[in-house]
Scaffold this motif. Structure first.
Motif, short mmCIF file in Angstrom:
data_model
loop_
_atom_site.label_atom_id
_atom_site.label_comp_id
_atom_site.label_asym_id
_atom_site.label_seq_id
_atom_site.Cartn_x
_atom_site.Cartn_y
_atom_site.Cartn_z
N ARG A 1 -4.55 5.66 -9.24
CA ARG A 1 -4.10 6.92 -8.66
C ARG A 1 -4.71 7.08 -7.27
NH1 ARG A 1 -1.32 9.49 -12.52
NH2 ARG A 1 -0.90 11.22 -11.10
N PRO A 2 -3.94 7.63 -6.33
CA PRO A 2 -4.44 7.76 -4.95
C PRO A 2 -5.67 8.65 -4.88
CG PRO A 2 -2.06 8.08 -5.05
CD PRO A 2 -2.55 8.09 -6.46
N ARG A 3 -6.63 8.27 -4.04
CA ARG A 3 -7.84 9.05 -3.80
C ARG A 3 -8.20 8.99 -2.32
NH1 ARG A 3 -10.79 10.45 -8.33
NH2 ARG A 3 -10.15 9.47 -10.28
N LEU A 4 -8.61 10.11 -1.77
CA LEU A 4 -9.07 10.11 -0.39
C LEU A 4 -10.43 9.42 -0.31
CD1 LEU A 4 -8.14 13.74 0.69
CD2 LEU A 4 -7.07 11.62 1.47
N GLU B 1 0.83 -1.20 0.00
CA GLU B 1 0.00 0.00 0.00
C GLU B 1 0.87 1.25 0.00
OE1 GLU B 1 -3.40 2.57 0.26
OE2 GLU B 1 -2.89 0.66 -0.67
N LEU B 2 1.93 1.26 0.78
CA LEU B 2 2.86 2.39 0.78
C LEU B 2 3.47 2.58 -0.61
CD1 LEU B 2 4.72 1.73 4.15
CD2 LEU B 2 3.03 3.52 3.70
N THR B 3 3.81 1.49 -1.26
CA THR B 3 4.36 1.57 -2.62
C THR B 3 3.33 2.13 -3.58
OG1 THR B 3 5.81 -0.33 -2.17
CG2 THR B 3 5.40 0.23 -4.49
N ARG B 4 2.10 1.63 -3.51
CA ARG B 4 1.05 2.10 -4.42
C ARG B 4 0.85 3.60 -4.29
NH1 ARG B 4 -4.21 3.54 -4.60
NH2 ARG B 4 -4.40 3.49 -2.33
N LEU B 5 0.82 4.09 -3.07
CA LEU B 5 0.60 5.52 -2.85
C LEU B 5 1.74 6.35 -3.43
CD1 LEU B 5 -0.75 5.49 0.82
CD2 LEU B 5 -2.07 5.74 -1.29
N GLN B 6 2.96 5.89 -3.22
CA GLN B 6 4.10 6.69 -3.65
C GLN B 6 4.34 6.61 -5.16
OE1 GLN B 6 7.54 6.67 -0.82
NE2 GLN B 6 6.26 5.26 0.34
N LEU B 7 3.90 5.54 -5.81
CA LEU B 7 4.05 5.46 -7.27
C LEU B 7 3.00 6.30 -7.99
CD1 LEU B 7 5.00 1.73 -7.97
CD2 LEU B 7 6.47 3.70 -7.49
N ARG B 8 1.95 6.71 -7.30
CA ARG B 8 0.96 7.66 -7.82
C ARG B 8 0.33 7.23 -9.14
NH1 ARG B 8 3.57 13.63 -6.46
NH2 ARG B 8 4.80 12.98 -4.64
N GLY B 9 0.04 5.97 -9.26
CA GLY B 9 -0.64 5.50 -10.45
C GLY B 9 0.26 5.10 -11.59
N SER B 10 1.57 5.23 -11.45
CA SER B 10 2.47 4.76 -12.50
C SER B 10 2.48 3.24 -12.55
CB SER B 10 3.89 5.29 -12.28
OG SER B 10 4.43 4.77 -11.07
N ARG B 11 3.00 2.68 -13.60
CA ARG B 11 3.02 1.22 -13.80
C ARG B 11 1.61 0.64 -13.85
NH1 ARG B 11 8.34 -0.18 -11.95
NH2 ARG B 11 9.64 1.48 -12.78
N GLY B 12 0.62 1.43 -14.32
CA GLY B 12 -0.73 0.92 -14.47
C GLY B 12 -1.52 0.83 -13.19
N GLY B 13 -1.01 1.40 -12.09
CA GLY B 13 -1.72 1.33 -10.83
C GLY B 13 -2.80 2.39 -10.72
#
Length: 448
Positions: free
Chosen positions: A284-287, A270-282
């Motif tokens: 994008r973070p949302r509140l 989860e920490l990785t997902r947030l910091q990659l900010r949607g790159s690599r097809g993930g």
């Protein structure tokens, strides 16, 4: 143990006694005062042995938040006469307009002397400038004192970089950042952080982990439900979640409990997902709950002040206004510095053509200022979201650390007995890149 683990890790103060009923630490993990000893933790050097020092540009004007300004600086420098070019360049012992150097790996910028053949402006590349600040860099080796070519050789669509933070009491986030961008390792305060690629070769080949570590973890913790719980990405996720800041670099405990490992890996992902900010097809973070920050009043062209209104959960940017902005995002710190204030200060200076430290315009720092572009507002909204969500993981990080403080750990002695430690010196050096030609100074080629 304190939430950030610095007392036991650094020995600066005495941590509170363990509560009654706390399981006894395994042999070798107990300090003289009866608390869990940091000797039971592994240094990041032992887990991810290859690290690279931060980039050193030597001149501030080669990087910044606005790629348009970087192009304008290049054009101004390339068109200047000899004396003016020398002044604008800001020479150092490593680089002058008359230095010829090898090309950066994967880049086609010139290798001859800039004063003689500057060539066309290279496309600025996105970098991570310190924790959580995505900026731009002119990727020309003739302009950068220490570009760390070994990082450029392994930067590709599979690579992830872990970057150490300088620890400070009260810091809100993890002890490390992770990014898919090339990081410069800049630290807002204190010791610059070392950069640790996850892979030693392009294409996701040869993980930068202590040889045999994933296999040992799989044997010891094979009851973990996640079939991908011991991949290189999973080990990096664990490091992000479990690492504790220390004066000589982050230290990481390894649990002897499969459930603790699984929960830590999930948190690290989860920490990785947030910091990659949607790159690599993930994603994008949302509140959650539709609390997305919006611009309520347009930001001015050249804002100079940033204030947080805690009562209204609003960020006041000059005459502009953004809300909702949770207090957690505003108070988020790294190295004792508020991330949002630092991010804004760099752009407020760039908007008026001032230096990164706000100094009066001089040389190329003043070239290309065009006010506050719309892209910065979008980046600010995203950064607010990322910081708020990172702060929301603090409770899960404390729970994980509490489990590690009371539960069994894999002792360093076990890693030594299994041959995982000590790490061989070769694992601390860059891997050879065989059969790949890179352009050297003045256009010569070398086989690496």
């Amino acid at each position: 143990m304190p939430a950030h683990g610095t007392a036991a890790a650094d020995g600066d103060e005495k941590a509170p006694s363990s509560p009654p009923g706390t399981p006894e630490p395994p042999d070798g993990l107990r300090s003289p005062d009866g608390l869990r000893s940091p000797d039971g933790f592994l240094s990041l050097d032992e887990l991810m042995p290859w690290s690279v020092r931060p980039l050193r540009t030597g001149r501030a004007w080669v990087s910044g938040p606005d790629p348009v300004a970087l192009r304008a600086r290049w054009e101004r420098l390339a068109a200047a006469g000899p004396a003016e070019q020398e002044r604008l360049f800001a020479p150092t012992r490593s680089r002058t307009p008359h230095t010829s150097v090898a090309a950066l790996p994967g880049r086609s910028a010139g290798t001859g002397r800039f004063a003689r053949t500057p060539g066309p402006c290279p496309d600025p590349v996105r970098i991570l400038h310190g924790p959580y600040d995505e900026q731009w860099l002119l990727p020309d080796h003739r302009l950068i004192d220490a570009a760390r070519p070994e990082l450029w050789r392994v930067a590709d669509g599979r690579q992830l970089f872990a970057v150490e933070h300088s620890a400070a009491p009260g810091d809100s986030g993890p002890a490390l950042s992770v990014t898919a961008l090339l990081p410069d390792g800049h630290s807002p305060a204190g010791r610059p952080g070392r950069i640790r690629p996850l892979y030693r070769r392009p294409g996701g080949a040869e993980p930068n982990l202590a040889p045999g570590l994933p296999e040992l973890l799989r044997r010891r913790l094979g009851g973990a439900a996640d079939p991908d719980a011991f991949t290189p990405e999973a080990v990096l996720a664990w490091v992000l979640a479990a690492a504790r800041p220390a004066a000589n670099g982050p230290r990481v405990p390894l649990p002897a409990d499969a459930e603790v490992w699984s929960s830590g890996v999930a948190l690290g992902r989860e920490l990785t997902r947030l910091q990659l900010r949607g790159s690599r097809g993930g994603e994008r973070p949302r509140l959650p709950g539709g609390r997305r920050p919006y611009v309520r009043a347009a930001l001015p062209a050249r804002p100079t002040e940033l204030v947080h209104d805690a009562g209204d959960e609003a960020l006041i940017v000059g005459d502009g206004r953004i809300s909702p902005v949770p207090a957690a995002a505003w108070e988020f710190t790294v190295g004792g510095v508020r991330v949002l204030e630092l991010w804004f200060g760099r752009r407020a200076a760039a908007a008026t053509g001032r230096g990164p430290d706000g100094a009066a315009p001089d040389g190329l720092d003043a070239v290309g200022a065009r006010g506050w572009p719309r892209e910065w507002t979008s980046e600010l909204l995203e950064l607010i979201t990322v910081l708020a969500l990172l702060d929301a993981t603090a409770g899960a990080r404390k729970e994980l650390w509490a489990a590690l403080d009371t539960g069994p750990l894999i002792a360093p002695a076990e890693l030594r007995a299994a041959g995982v430690l000590p790490v061989q010196p070769s694992a601390r050096r860059p891997a050879s890149v065989l059969g790949h030609q890179e352009e050297g100074p003045e256009g010569q080629f070398a086989l690496l």
